[in-house]
Design a protein around this motif. Sequence first.
Motif, PDB file in Angstrom:
ATOM      1  N   UNK A  52      -0.564 -10.169  -1.789  1.00 25.49           N
ATOM      2  CA  UNK A  52      -0.034 -11.402  -2.385  1.00 25.49           C
ATOM      3  C   UNK A  52      -0.471 -11.540  -3.844  1.00 25.49           C
ATOM      4  N   UNK A  53      -1.700 -11.148  -4.110  1.00 22.88           N
ATOM      5  CA  UNK A  53      -2.266 -11.254  -5.469  1.00 22.88           C
ATOM      6  C   UNK A  53      -1.427 -10.503  -6.503  1.00 22.88           C
ATOM      7  N   UNK A  54      -0.819  -9.395  -6.090  1.00 23.66           N
ATOM      8  CA  UNK A  54      -0.015  -8.616  -7.039  1.00 23.66           C
ATOM      9  C   UNK A  54       1.489  -8.768  -6.794  1.00 23.66           C
ATOM     10  N   UNK A  55       1.852  -9.748  -5.967  1.00 27.44           N
ATOM     11  CA  UNK A  55       3.261 -10.079  -5.783  1.00 27.44           C
ATOM     12  C   UNK A  55       4.010  -9.212  -4.786  1.00 27.44           C
ATOM     13  N   UNK A  56       3.292  -8.608  -3.839  1.00 25.40           N
ATOM     14  CA  UNK A  56       3.952  -7.799  -2.821  1.00 25.40           C
ATOM     15  C   UNK A  56       3.880  -8.498  -1.465  1.00 25.40           C
ATOM     16  N   UNK A  57       4.905  -8.324  -0.675  1.00 33.24           N
ATOM     17  CA  UNK A  57       4.911  -8.835   0.688  1.00 33.24           C
ATOM     18  C   UNK A  57       4.005  -7.958   1.541  1.00 33.24           C
ATOM     19  N   UNK A  62       6.296   1.733   1.878  1.00 34.33           N
ATOM     20  CA  UNK A  62       6.003   2.506   0.675  1.00 34.33           C
ATOM     21  C   UNK A  62       7.263   2.807  -0.137  1.00 34.33           C
ATOM     22  N   UNK A  63       8.386   3.032   0.514  1.00 35.79           N
ATOM     23  CA  UNK A  63       9.596   3.373  -0.232  1.00 35.79           C
ATOM     24  C   UNK A  63      10.142   2.194  -1.039  1.00 35.79           C
ATOM     25  N   UNK A  64       9.616   0.995  -0.806  1.00 32.99           N
ATOM     26  CA  UNK A  64      10.070  -0.182  -1.543  1.00 32.99           C
ATOM     27  C   UNK A  64       9.306  -0.397  -2.853  1.00 32.99           C
ATOM     28  N   UNK A  65       8.256   0.397  -3.093  1.00 34.84           N
ATOM     29  CA  UNK A  65       7.421   0.188  -4.280  1.00 34.84           C
ATOM     30  C   UNK A  65       7.980   0.890  -5.517  1.00 34.84           C
ATOM     31  N   UNK A  66       7.769   0.267  -6.657  1.00 27.41           N
ATOM     32  CA  UNK A  66       8.099   0.898  -7.936  1.00 27.41           C
ATOM     33  C   UNK A  66       6.850   1.624  -8.428  1.00 27.41           C
ATOM     34  N   UNK A  67       6.995   2.386  -9.480  1.00 25.56           N
ATOM     35  CA  UNK A  67       5.846   3.082 -10.057  1.00 25.56           C
ATOM     36  C   UNK A  67       4.753   2.122 -10.475  1.00 25.56           C
ATOM     37  N   UNK A  68       5.132   1.009 -11.086  1.00 28.18           N
ATOM     38  CA  UNK A  68       4.123   0.039 -11.534  1.00 28.18           C
ATOM     39  C   UNK A  68       3.469  -0.656 -10.335  1.00 28.18           C
ATOM     40  N   UNK A  69       4.203  -0.800  -9.224  1.00 24.92           N
ATOM     41  CA  UNK A  69       3.605  -1.373  -8.008  1.00 24.92           C
ATOM     42  C   UNK A  69       2.477  -0.471  -7.505  1.00 24.92           C
ATOM     43  N   UNK A  70       2.697   0.844  -7.540  1.00 23.66           N
ATOM     44  CA  UNK A  70       1.648   1.784  -7.109  1.00 23.66           C
ATOM     45  C   UNK A  70       0.384   1.610  -7.947  1.00 23.66           C
ATOM     46  N   UNK A  71       0.555   1.513  -9.254  1.00 18.49           N
ATOM     47  CA  UNK A  71      -0.596   1.386 -10.158  1.00 18.49           C
ATOM     48  C   UNK A  71      -1.346   0.089  -9.873  1.00 18.49           C
ATOM     49  N   UNK A  72      -0.619  -1.029  -9.774  1.00 19.99           N
ATOM     50  CA  UNK A  72      -1.269  -2.317  -9.515  1.00 19.99           C
ATOM     51  C   UNK A  72      -1.986  -2.318  -8.173  1.00 19.99           C
TER      52      UNK A  72
END
Length: 78
Positions: A52-57, A62-72
Amino acid sequence: GVDSAVLKFELKNDRVDMALVEFIRDCFSNRRKLLLSVLKQKGYGADAETFEKIGLSEKVRVEDLSGSDFIRLYEVTR
């Protein structure tokens, strides 16, 4: 049908953070499971609040993440 995707990571410098590479590999180890479950199973400090802190459900895969999501996600679970 079968959907597939190819991720291409480009290095910004000559140094590769092997811990990040291992994290991404771990994320894809059970790609059909919920990512939160996979990270918990692999021993990462992940919980619903972390997502939640980084805006993910907490129900993201894993296939729903963007590159920046992985980093965060990597940064908050270390």
